[in-house]
Design an enzyme around this catalytic site. Structure first.
Site, PDB file in Angstrom:
ATOM      1  N   ASN A   9     -27.631  25.338 -20.267  1.00 36.74           N
ATOM      2  CA  ASN A   9     -28.044  25.003 -21.432  1.00 36.74           C
ATOM      3  C   ASN A   9     -27.305  25.335 -22.634  1.00 36.74           C
ATOM      4  O   ASN A   9     -27.387  26.822 -23.212  1.00 36.74           O
ATOM      5  CB  ASN A   9     -29.621  25.706 -21.502  1.00 36.74           C
ATOM      6  CG  ASN A   9     -30.472  25.844 -22.662  1.00 36.74           C
ATOM      7  OD1 ASN A   9     -29.656  24.955 -24.012  1.00 36.74           O
ATOM      8  ND2 ASN A   9     -31.764  26.454 -23.171  1.00 36.74           N
ATOM      9  N   LYS A  11     -27.687  25.313 -26.084  1.00 39.42           N
ATOM     10  CA  LYS A  11     -28.401  25.617 -27.306  1.00 39.42           C
ATOM     11  C   LYS A  11     -27.451  24.805 -28.227  1.00 39.42           C
ATOM     12  O   LYS A  11     -26.832  24.133 -28.041  1.00 39.42           O
ATOM     13  CB  LYS A  11     -28.216  26.901 -27.047  1.00 39.42           C
ATOM     14  CG  LYS A  11     -29.168  27.598 -26.515  1.00 39.42           C
ATOM     15  CD  LYS A  11     -29.841  29.004 -26.110  1.00 39.42           C
ATOM     16  CE  LYS A  11     -30.235  29.147 -24.775  1.00 39.42           C
ATOM     17  NZ  LYS A  11     -30.750  30.546 -25.027  1.00 39.42           N
ATOM     18  N   HIS A  97     -39.155  24.665 -24.251  1.00 39.36           N
ATOM     19  CA  HIS A  97     -38.267  26.002 -23.809  1.00 39.36           C
ATOM     20  C   HIS A  97     -38.395  26.958 -25.129  1.00 39.36           C
ATOM     21  O   HIS A  97     -39.166  26.614 -26.226  1.00 39.36           O
ATOM     22  CB  HIS A  97     -36.781  25.076 -24.998  1.00 39.36           C
ATOM     23  CG  HIS A  97     -35.824  27.199 -24.357  1.00 39.36           C
ATOM     24  ND1 HIS A  97     -35.617  27.487 -25.092  1.00 39.36           N
ATOM     25  CD2 HIS A  97     -34.827  27.640 -23.382  1.00 39.36           C
ATOM     26  CE1 HIS A  97     -35.092  28.660 -24.740  1.00 39.36           C
ATOM     27  NE2 HIS A  97     -33.982  28.342 -23.326  1.00 39.36           N
ATOM     28  N   GLU A  99     -37.251  28.664 -27.338  1.00 37.69           N
ATOM     29  CA  GLU A  99     -36.806  28.677 -28.518  1.00 37.69           C
ATOM     30  C   GLU A  99     -37.832  27.429 -29.167  1.00 37.69           C
ATOM     31  O   GLU A  99     -38.025  27.842 -30.712  1.00 37.69           O
ATOM     32  CB  GLU A  99     -35.912  28.833 -28.487  1.00 37.69           C
ATOM     33  CG  GLU A  99     -34.558  30.052 -28.316  1.00 37.69           C
ATOM     34  CD  GLU A  99     -33.641  29.356 -27.276  1.00 37.69           C
ATOM     35  OE1 GLU A  99     -33.143  29.307 -27.380  1.00 37.69           O
ATOM     36  OE2 GLU A  99     -32.960  31.348 -26.500  1.00 37.69           O
ATOM     37  N   GLU A 174     -38.556  31.186 -17.665  1.00 35.54           N
ATOM     38  CA  GLU A 174     -37.966  31.902 -17.927  1.00 35.54           C
ATOM     39  C   GLU A 174     -38.741  32.836 -18.740  1.00 35.54           C
ATOM     40  O   GLU A 174     -39.105  32.305 -20.126  1.00 35.54           O
ATOM     41  CB  GLU A 174     -37.027  30.699 -19.632  1.00 35.54           C
ATOM     42  CG  GLU A 174     -36.137  29.987 -18.804  1.00 35.54           C
ATOM     43  CD  GLU A 174     -35.347  29.450 -19.784  1.00 35.54           C
ATOM     44  OE1 GLU A 174     -34.645  29.521 -19.091  1.00 35.54           O
ATOM     45  OE2 GLU A 174     -35.087  29.188 -20.971  1.00 35.54           O
ATOM     46  N   GLY A 180     -31.366  35.832 -23.163  1.00 33.69           N
ATOM     47  CA  GLY A 180     -30.318  36.382 -23.831  1.00 33.69           C
ATOM     48  C   GLY A 180     -30.567  37.886 -24.535  1.00 33.69           C
ATOM     49  O   GLY A 180     -29.711  38.289 -25.797  1.00 33.69           O
ATOM     50  N   SER A 219     -30.858  35.438 -19.569  1.00 26.63           N
ATOM     51  CA  SER A 219     -29.746  36.370 -18.734  1.00 26.63           C
ATOM     52  C   SER A 219     -29.005  36.442 -17.755  1.00 26.63           C
ATOM     53  O   SER A 219     -28.608  36.932 -17.221  1.00 26.63           O
ATOM     54  CB  SER A 219     -30.152  37.529 -19.014  1.00 26.63           C
ATOM     55  OG  SER A 219     -30.110  37.745 -20.445  1.00 26.63           O
TER      56      SER A 219
HETATM   57  P1  PGA Z   1     -29.429  33.166 -21.339  1.00 29.65           P
HETATM   58  O1  PGA Z   1     -30.745  32.047 -22.131  1.00 29.65           O
HETATM   59  O2  PGA Z   1     -28.857  32.874 -20.040  1.00 29.65           O
HETATM   60  O3  PGA Z   1     -28.280  33.290 -23.058  1.00 29.65           O
HETATM   61  O4  PGA Z   1     -30.568  33.920 -21.527  1.00 29.65           O
HETATM   62  C1  PGA Z   1     -31.420  31.019 -21.011  1.00 29.65           C
HETATM   63  C2  PGA Z   1     -32.291  30.614 -21.919  1.00 29.65           C
HETATM   64  O5  PGA Z   1     -32.191  30.855 -22.799  1.00 29.65           O
HETATM   65  O6  PGA Z   1     -32.380  28.964 -21.676  1.00 29.65           O
END
Ligand code: PGA
Length: 257
Positions: A9, A11, A97, A99, A174, A180, A219
């Site tokens: 992803n 982003k 997601h 976010e 998630e 993150g 992460s």
């Molecule tokens: P990350 O993000 O691996 O940077 O924690 C995962 C995601 O939000 O899909």
């Protein structure tokens, strides 16, 4: 035996130049092995989907988008429809997601509508569910995730067996507190949630429950992927930060072997 799936992803990152070099490194790594231990995909920002199609069309790496409109077409300025994603031969689209839920106010119902449109256009939605730190600490994880999943399962069933029903979904657990932040859920915490999700699928369709890939995200790095993938209900990863470095991304893919 479900095949593992590792999805990057990206982003809101990348440029044409950076994407080209990232993807050429990923493709070189793919060519260097006789058989890939997992299916691979990258979910790019919408403007770069044409670039992904151009660079990945003849490769084992699939591509997809990070969001899709809950509408089919028309006066929805700024939106990208499922049909448009299909037009660029996307295989996947991330839906719901955290976010999007947090910064764009996406409700469970809106996420479910997006899932229906994605299925209708022949895309595989990667449906994200997950609890916040406060919800996790209050012991509400399963209640929150269960509610997030419920409407989506209903929508997928309404979309009908013709479109694959529940078996056409990919799920991603998630935990918001792990995205993150460098904090990963322990493999056992993740496994427990994945087993819970599979149980919810099985209540409606046991064959689909066996087939649906449930990814872990939050992460995921080369040094924790293997122990996550060793869990019986963790079928791969949705990878954010580490997907921006080809070596890390491919090391995570390698951990599926
Ligand atoms: P990350 O993000 O691996 O940077 O924690 C995962 C995601 O939000 O899909």
């Amino acid at each position: 035996m479900r095949r593992k799936l590792v999805v990057g992803n990206w982003k809101m990152n990348g440029t044409r130049t950076e994407n080209a070099s990232l993807l050429s490194e990923v493709l070189r790594a793919c060519e260097a092995v006789t058989a890939l231990p997992a299916d691979i995909a990258v979910c790019a920002p919408a403007p770069y989907l044409a670039q992904c199609q151009q660079l990945l069309a003849a490769s084992p790496v699939a591509w997809g988008a990070q969001d899709v409109s809950a509408h089919a077409s028309g006066a929805y300025t700024g939106e990208v429809s499922a049909a448009m994603l299909s037009d660029f031969a996307c295989r996947y689209v991330i839906v719901g997601h955290s976010e999007r839920r947090a910064y764009h106010g996406e409700s469970n119902e809106l996420v479910a509508q997006k899932v229906q449109h994605a299925l209708g256009a022949g895309l595989t939605p990667i449906v994200c569910v997950g609890e916040t730190l406060a919800q996790f600490e209050a012991g509400q994880a399963q209640a929150v995730i269960g509610a997030q999943l419920e409407v989506v399962l209903q929508a997928a069933l309404e979309a009908g067996r013709r479109l694959g029903g529940l078996a056409a979904l990919v799920l991603a657990y998630e935990p918001v507190w792990a995205i993150g932040t460098g904090k990963t859920a322990t493999p056992q915490i993740a496994q427990d949630v994945h087993a819970f999700l599979r149980g919810k699928l099985a209540e409606r369709d046991t064959l689909a429950a066996d087939k649906v890939q449930i990814l872990y995200g939050g992460s995921v790095k080369p040094d924790n992927a293997r122990e996550l993938f060793a869990m019986p209900d963790i079928d791969g990863a949705l990878v954010g930060g580490a997907a921006l470095k080809a070596a890390d991304f491919m090391a995570i893919v390698g951990a599926a072997g």
